[in-house]
Write a protein that holds these residues in place. Structure first.
Motif, mmCIF file in Angstrom:
data_model
loop_
_atom_site.group_PDB
_atom_site.id
_atom_site.type_symbol
_atom_site.label_atom_id
_atom_site.label_comp_id
_atom_site.label_asym_id
_atom_site.label_seq_id
_atom_site.Cartn_x
_atom_site.Cartn_y
_atom_site.Cartn_z
ATOM 1 N N TYR A 197 23.861 -13.086 -50.933
ATOM 2 C CA TYR A 197 24.064 -11.576 -50.900
ATOM 3 C C TYR A 197 25.299 -11.422 -51.696
ATOM 4 C CZ TYR A 197 20.797 -11.986 -47.001
ATOM 5 O OH TYR A 197 19.778 -11.982 -45.967
ATOM 6 N N LEU A 198 26.321 -11.924 -51.978
ATOM 7 C CA LEU A 198 27.400 -11.542 -52.777
ATOM 8 C C LEU A 198 27.109 -11.464 -54.106
ATOM 9 C CD1 LEU A 198 30.288 -13.526 -51.044
ATOM 10 C CD2 LEU A 198 30.003 -11.282 -50.984
ATOM 11 N N ILE A 199 26.240 -12.237 -54.760
ATOM 12 C CA ILE A 199 25.839 -12.459 -55.883
ATOM 13 C C ILE A 199 25.058 -11.075 -56.169
ATOM 14 C CG2 ILE A 199 24.386 -13.389 -57.829
ATOM 15 C CD1 ILE A 199 25.136 -16.070 -56.401
ATOM 16 N N VAL A 200 24.151 -10.709 -55.381
ATOM 17 C CA VAL A 200 23.222 -9.499 -55.555
ATOM 18 C C VAL A 200 24.318 -8.277 -55.554
ATOM 19 C CG1 VAL A 200 21.579 -8.001 -54.549
ATOM 20 C CG2 VAL A 200 21.209 -10.421 -54.729
ATOM 21 N N ILE A 251 20.993 -17.642 -58.174
ATOM 22 C CA ILE A 251 20.041 -17.466 -57.025
ATOM 23 C C ILE A 251 18.999 -18.385 -57.085
ATOM 24 C CG2 ILE A 251 18.745 -15.847 -56.003
ATOM 25 C CD1 ILE A 251 20.664 -13.507 -56.717
ATOM 26 N N LEU A 252 18.477 -18.932 -58.155
ATOM 27 C CA LEU A 252 17.184 -19.660 -58.111
ATOM 28 C C LEU A 252 17.780 -21.080 -57.818
ATOM 29 C CD1 LEU A 252 14.867 -18.537 -61.009
ATOM 30 C CD2 LEU A 252 14.605 -18.100 -58.596
ATOM 31 N N LEU A 253 18.776 -21.567 -58.357
ATOM 32 C CA LEU A 253 19.377 -22.716 -58.015
ATOM 33 C C LEU A 253 19.870 -23.077 -56.452
ATOM 34 C CD1 LEU A 253 20.243 -25.447 -59.235
ATOM 35 C CD2 LEU A 253 22.623 -24.300 -59.599
ATOM 36 N N ILE A 254 20.357 -21.780 -55.980
ATOM 37 C CA ILE A 254 20.752 -21.616 -54.471
ATOM 38 C C ILE A 254 19.419 -21.753 -53.794
ATOM 39 C CG2 ILE A 254 21.733 -20.266 -52.712
ATOM 40 C CD1 ILE A 254 23.876 -19.474 -54.665
ATOM 41 N N ILE A 255 18.671 -21.225 -54.081
ATOM 42 C CA ILE A 255 17.072 -21.199 -53.304
ATOM 43 C C ILE A 255 16.732 -22.516 -53.380
ATOM 44 C CG2 ILE A 255 14.791 -20.511 -53.024
ATOM 45 C CD1 ILE A 255 16.081 -17.824 -54.029
ATOM 46 N N PHE A 256 16.803 -23.301 -54.483
ATOM 47 C CA PHE A 256 16.250 -24.665 -54.615
ATOM 48 C C PHE A 256 17.058 -25.713 -54.014
ATOM 49 C CE2 PHE A 256 16.902 -28.790 -56.784
ATOM 50 C CZ PHE A 256 15.484 -29.297 -56.863
ATOM 51 N N ILE A 257 18.365 -25.595 -53.710
ATOM 52 C CA ILE A 257 19.433 -26.261 -52.735
ATOM 53 C C ILE A 257 18.988 -26.138 -51.471
ATOM 54 C CG2 ILE A 257 21.759 -26.575 -52.132
ATOM 55 C CD1 ILE A 257 22.469 -25.980 -55.285
#
Length: 96
Positions: A17-20, A77-83
């Protein structure tokens, strides 16, 4: 153990959310929708930059120059979703 993993998942979601929010604020500043001379806007901008820049900088250093397009937030964000998916699929079912 399960509670700790749930807290990590919540922290990762909050970071997304902070990145967005940082990306949206950068667009608003670029298109002169918000005034950066305002103390409130400047403090929000400094906070979001201080929180997200340490994670985005290494990605920006690896990526080639794409002109005015910055896709590093999308990659992060894609990396965080993967984690998050790894934690949910492999660690949470095993945690007691």
């Amino acid at each position: 153990m399960r509670a700790l993993l749930e807290i990590i998942l919540m922290a990762l979601q909050l970071y997304v959310y902070l990145i967005v929010a940082s990306a949206i604020l950068s667009w608003l500043v670029a298109f002169n929708v918000v005034n950066t001379r305002s103390n409130v806007v400047r403090s929000i901008w400094n906070f979001l930059d201080a929180v997200t820049e340490p994670a985005l900088r290494p990605i920006r250093n690896i990526l080639p120059n794409l002109g005015g397009v910055d896709i590093s937030p999308v990659i992060l964000i894609l990396l965080i979703i993967f984690i998050q998916k790894l934690i949910q699929d492999y660690l949470l079912p095993v945690a007691f």
